[in-house]
Write an enzyme that holds these catalytic residues in place. Structure first.
Site, PDB file in Angstrom:
ATOM      1  N   HIS A  35       0.856  -1.187   0.000  1.00 47.04           N
ATOM      2  CA  HIS A  35       0.000   0.000   0.000  1.00 47.04           C
ATOM      3  C   HIS A  35       0.890   1.236   0.000  1.00 47.04           C
ATOM      4  O   HIS A  35       1.702   1.428   0.911  1.00 47.04           O
ATOM      5  CB  HIS A  35      -0.930  -0.002   1.213  1.00 47.04           C
ATOM      6  CG  HIS A  35      -1.991  -1.042   1.138  1.00 47.04           C
ATOM      7  ND1 HIS A  35      -2.516  -1.684   2.245  1.00 47.04           N
ATOM      8  CD2 HIS A  35      -2.641  -1.580   0.059  1.00 47.04           C
ATOM      9  CE1 HIS A  35      -3.436  -2.548   1.862  1.00 47.04           C
ATOM     10  NE2 HIS A  35      -3.532  -2.516   0.544  1.00 47.04           N
ATOM     11  N   ALA A  36       0.725   2.058  -1.014  1.00 44.90           N
ATOM     12  CA  ALA A  36       1.693   3.106  -1.323  1.00 44.90           C
ATOM     13  C   ALA A  36       1.894   4.112  -0.195  1.00 44.90           C
ATOM     14  O   ALA A  36       3.011   4.577   0.044  1.00 44.90           O
ATOM     15  CB  ALA A  36       1.255   3.832  -2.602  1.00 44.90           C
ATOM     16  N   ARG A  37       0.832   4.475   0.498  1.00 45.65           N
ATOM     17  CA  ARG A  37       0.914   5.555   1.481  1.00 45.65           C
ATOM     18  C   ARG A  37       1.513   5.128   2.810  1.00 45.65           C
ATOM     19  O   ARG A  37       1.762   5.965   3.677  1.00 45.65           O
ATOM     20  CB  ARG A  37      -0.487   6.109   1.732  1.00 45.65           C
ATOM     21  CG  ARG A  37      -1.462   5.124   2.362  1.00 45.65           C
ATOM     22  CD  ARG A  37      -2.852   5.701   2.338  1.00 45.65           C
ATOM     23  NE  ARG A  37      -3.877   4.793   2.875  1.00 45.65           N
ATOM     24  CZ  ARG A  37      -5.174   4.998   2.733  1.00 45.65           C
ATOM     25  NH1 ARG A  37      -5.601   6.062   2.069  1.00 45.65           N
ATOM     26  NH2 ARG A  37      -6.060   4.158   3.230  1.00 45.65           N
ATOM     27  N   GLU A  38       1.783   3.850   2.967  1.00 45.89           N
ATOM     28  CA  GLU A  38       2.250   3.350   4.255  1.00 45.89           C
ATOM     29  C   GLU A  38       3.774   3.455   4.345  1.00 45.89           C
ATOM     30  O   GLU A  38       4.509   2.465   4.399  1.00 45.89           O
ATOM     31  CB  GLU A  38       1.731   1.927   4.461  1.00 45.89           C
ATOM     32  CG  GLU A  38       0.205   1.907   4.539  1.00 45.89           C
ATOM     33  CD  GLU A  38      -0.410   0.517   4.530  1.00 45.89           C
ATOM     34  OE1 GLU A  38       0.341  -0.476   4.575  1.00 45.89           O
ATOM     35  OE2 GLU A  38      -1.657   0.427   4.477  1.00 45.89           O
TER      36      GLU A  38
ATOM     37  N   HIS B 126       2.610  -3.364   7.283  1.00 48.73           N
ATOM     38  CA  HIS B 126       1.624  -2.349   6.918  1.00 48.73           C
ATOM     39  C   HIS B 126       1.574  -1.286   8.029  1.00 48.73           C
ATOM     40  O   HIS B 126       2.210  -1.420   9.053  1.00 48.73           O
ATOM     41  CB  HIS B 126       0.237  -2.972   6.770  1.00 48.73           C
ATOM     42  CG  HIS B 126       0.079  -3.866   5.589  1.00 48.73           C
ATOM     43  ND1 HIS B 126      -0.735  -3.554   4.515  1.00 48.73           N
ATOM     44  CD2 HIS B 126       0.623  -5.082   5.302  1.00 48.73           C
ATOM     45  CE1 HIS B 126      -0.684  -4.542   3.630  1.00 48.73           C
ATOM     46  NE2 HIS B 126       0.134  -5.481   4.083  1.00 48.73           N
TER      47      HIS B 126
ATOM     48  N   ASN C 238      -3.451  -5.703  -2.308  1.00 51.37           N
ATOM     49  CA  ASN C 238      -3.690  -6.636  -1.215  1.00 51.37           C
ATOM     50  C   ASN C 238      -5.147  -7.100  -1.154  1.00 51.37           C
ATOM     51  O   ASN C 238      -5.603  -7.620  -0.132  1.00 51.37           O
ATOM     52  CB  ASN C 238      -3.287  -6.028   0.129  1.00 51.37           C
ATOM     53  CG  ASN C 238      -2.970  -7.085   1.167  1.00 51.37           C
ATOM     54  OD1 ASN C 238      -2.344  -8.100   0.864  1.00 51.37           O
ATOM     55  ND2 ASN C 238      -3.408  -6.857   2.401  1.00 51.37           N
TER      56      ASN C 238
ATOM     57  N   GLU D 260       0.522  -4.590  11.399  1.00 49.70           N
ATOM     58  CA  GLU D 260       0.121  -3.189  11.267  1.00 49.70           C
ATOM     59  C   GLU D 260       0.900  -2.376  12.309  1.00 49.70           C
ATOM     60  O   GLU D 260       0.736  -2.576  13.516  1.00 49.70           O
ATOM     61  CB  GLU D 260      -1.389  -3.034  11.494  1.00 49.70           C
ATOM     62  CG  GLU D 260      -2.262  -3.729  10.459  1.00 49.70           C
ATOM     63  CD  GLU D 260      -2.405  -2.937   9.177  1.00 49.70           C
ATOM     64  OE1 GLU D 260      -1.875  -1.804   9.108  1.00 49.70           O
ATOM     65  OE2 GLU D 260      -3.059  -3.446   8.242  1.00 49.70           O
TER      66      GLU D 260
ATOM     67  N   ARG E 238      -3.237   4.888  -2.101  1.00 52.27           N
ATOM     68  CA  ARG E 238      -3.055   3.545  -1.533  1.00 52.27           C
ATOM     69  C   ARG E 238      -2.752   2.487  -2.585  1.00 52.27           C
ATOM     70  O   ARG E 238      -1.968   1.571  -2.348  1.00 52.27           O
ATOM     71  CB  ARG E 238      -4.349   3.165  -0.787  1.00 52.27           C
ATOM     72  CG  ARG E 238      -4.477   1.714  -0.346  1.00 52.27           C
ATOM     73  CD  ARG E 238      -5.842   1.517   0.296  1.00 52.27           C
ATOM     74  NE  ARG E 238      -6.208   0.126   0.510  1.00 52.27           N
ATOM     75  CZ  ARG E 238      -6.142  -0.506   1.684  1.00 52.27           C
ATOM     76  NH1 ARG E 238      -5.686   0.133   2.736  1.00 52.27           N
ATOM     77  NH2 ARG E 238      -6.534  -1.758   1.803  1.00 52.27           N
TER      78      ARG E 238
END
Length: 509
Positions: free
Chosen positions: A191-194, A331, A278, A407, A254
């Protein structure tokens, strides 16, 4: 009908704000089943440009975090008030927060001369990529390449595949590989923004490179297992989040960057780019916690493994089947340690007791460092139900013993000093350090089990050698008369002529 009203409210007013307007993050608390179901439906169908769910709805009285675009905040607030939701504005101006927390972070241009010069001039190779910073994918790729070039005895550059925009998905393979060793794979950035997850995976690499000669724990891993780390599984999406780092629409992207797809969302025909990688794995594809609407942040794509990134990664993991003992994907956020299965509550893999035991131990070890509290469980138990995820697919298809989604910080409970995906710079290294502490529990389990198996095999080999003999006197004659007898009559020759036929390794002990 309720859903259409919600969506209509979110698109009713044309944009009258600048791109860097007051994006807000609402923290909503559904207190009834009806409110929860409304939020779930909105989560699955909302256009990400209007309502971007940071933390999804899962249970009554469980918080839901939603980033709302400036042109829709008034209408969204009115809707919440009208329908009796308990809520507060957790982040009043996301653009301002991004400037404050990330605007001055070192980002390093693609041709980072200083970084490359340090690599060239160092006497003896050490990683000089300073932790606590966010780097471009180009810099990270160059860093991985230089590590592999300078440490060929323990590090090898691997290419998982190629993205839709033509970027190589790169990682490192650590350890002295032999066919009998177990494998552990760690990835981040699907997920790109993580960004915090990508930093944490990079920290792991940095730790291994710089501790390989002096840290006995790392030496133990390098000697006894094979460890793959892929810091960015979604390079296209990650680079897009860096195009305008203080613009919430870009920074909070994301998905991947696959071409636009269109679908009728109940109000209009909407077309958007990207797939949630995902949700694109072939485990209960599209069943729950995913969306068929391309403008949703959880759009699962047209079919399982429709995306080059997820397809290539599944093929890479499959190539390790039989030796792949643990798979961990990083994540953010929520402070959770998730194991299979996540599509339905009270649905577990056959080895759930062992999976749960190691997760509990890892969470405990993680918390020892700074007191950070993590919860462990399946998706529906501790966050929400979803299907099409990489860890569930890996558990079901590849029969991986330890398959976990972690997470990272921050948690989602409480409001003090909470910034969601915008993790404060001073938390980056502590987050990575405590996560490594938890991950080492899994690495230790795999390492110790492999060592134990070698000890057992050594003992069995000794016992076989002690028992290895010819039961009958004519073995040498039979072999001379019929050279293939040991192969064609193997079970008989193991019993009667094991020593002459060199079949000692097959003796039952």
């Amino acid at each position: 009908m309720i859903l259409r009203v919600i969506l209509a409210l979110l698109i009713a007013v044309h944009s009258s704000c600048q791109e860097h307007g007051a994006f807000k993050v609402f923290r909503v608390l559904p207190t009834t089943n009806q409110q929860l179901l409304q939020m779930i439906r909105l989560f699955e169908t909302a256009d990400t440009d209007r309502a971007d769910f940071w933390h999804a709805p899962s249970v009554v009285n469980g918080t839901v975090d939603i980033m709302v675009a400036p042109e829709h905040t008034d209408q969204f607030r009115q809707y919440l008030e009208k329908h009796g939701y308990t809520f507060q504005v957790a982040i009043d101006d996301l653009h301002k927060l991004l400037i404050e927390k990330e605007g001055n972070l070192s980002t390093h241009s693609n041709d980072d001369a200083f970084f490359l010069k340090r690599l060239h001039d160092d006497v003896g190779f050490h990683s000089r990529l300073r932790m606590g910073e966010y780097y471009s994918y180009s810099v990270l790729s160059t860093w991985l390449e230089r590590i592999a070039e300078n440490m060929p005895d323990i590090a090898k550059l691997i290419k998982v595949g190629t993205t839709i925009e033509g970027r190589d998905i790169l990682g490192l393979k650590f350890g002295k590989d032999t066919p009998d060793k177990k494998i552990v794979v760690i990835d981040a950035g699907i997920h790109a923004r993580e960004w915090a997850a990508i930093h944490t995976a990079s920290y792991f690499i940095n730790l291994i490179v710089n501790g390989r000669e002096e840290d006995p724990q790392i030496q133990n891993y390098l000697d006894n297992i094979v460890l793959y780390i892929i810091p960015v599984l979604n390079p296209d999406g990650y680079e897009y989040t860096r195009t305008d780092k203080t613009n919430p629409r870009a920074r909070m992207w994301r998905k991947s960057r696959s071409p636009k797809a269109c679908a009728f969302d109940g109000v209009r025909n909407s077309c958007c780019m990207g797939v949630d990688l995902n949700r694109n794995f072939d485990f209960r594809f599209s069943e729950i916690g995913a969306s068929r609407y391309p403008c949703s942040e959880i759009y699962h794509g047209p079919s399982a493994f429709s995306e080059p990134e997820s397809k290539a990664y599944s093929q890479f993991l499959t190539s390790l089947k039989g030796r792949l003992e643990a798979y961990i994907t990083l994540h953010s956020y929520s402070q959770l340690w998730i194991y299979s299965y996540s599509h339905r509550k009270f649905t577990y893999a056959p080895d759930i007791e062992e999976t749960r035991r190691v997760a509990a131990k890892a969470v405990q070890e993680l918390g020892r460092m700074y007191g950070t509290k993590y919860r462990h469980g399946t998706g529906p138990e501790i966050i929400y139900a979803f299907s099409g995820g990489s860890t569930d697919w890996a558990k079901e298809t590849l029969k991986i013993k330890y398959s976990y989604t972690i997470e990272l910080r921050p948690g989602y409970e409480g409001i003090i000093e909470w910034n969601g995906f915008v993790l404060d710079k001073n938390q980056l290294i502590p987050t990575a350090k405590e996560t490594w502490a938890g991950v080492t529990v899994v690495l230790d389990e795999v390492t110790n089990q492999w060592k134990s198996s070698r000890v057992r095999e050594s003992e069995l080999s000794r016992l076989r050698q002690e028992k290895c003999s010819d039961r009958l006197p004519g073995c040498a004659y039979w072999l001379q008369s019929s050279p293939n007898i040991c192969r064609f009559s193997q079970s008989t020759m193991v019993r009667d002529c094991a020593k002459t036929c060199n079949l000692c390794h097959m003796i039952a002990v």
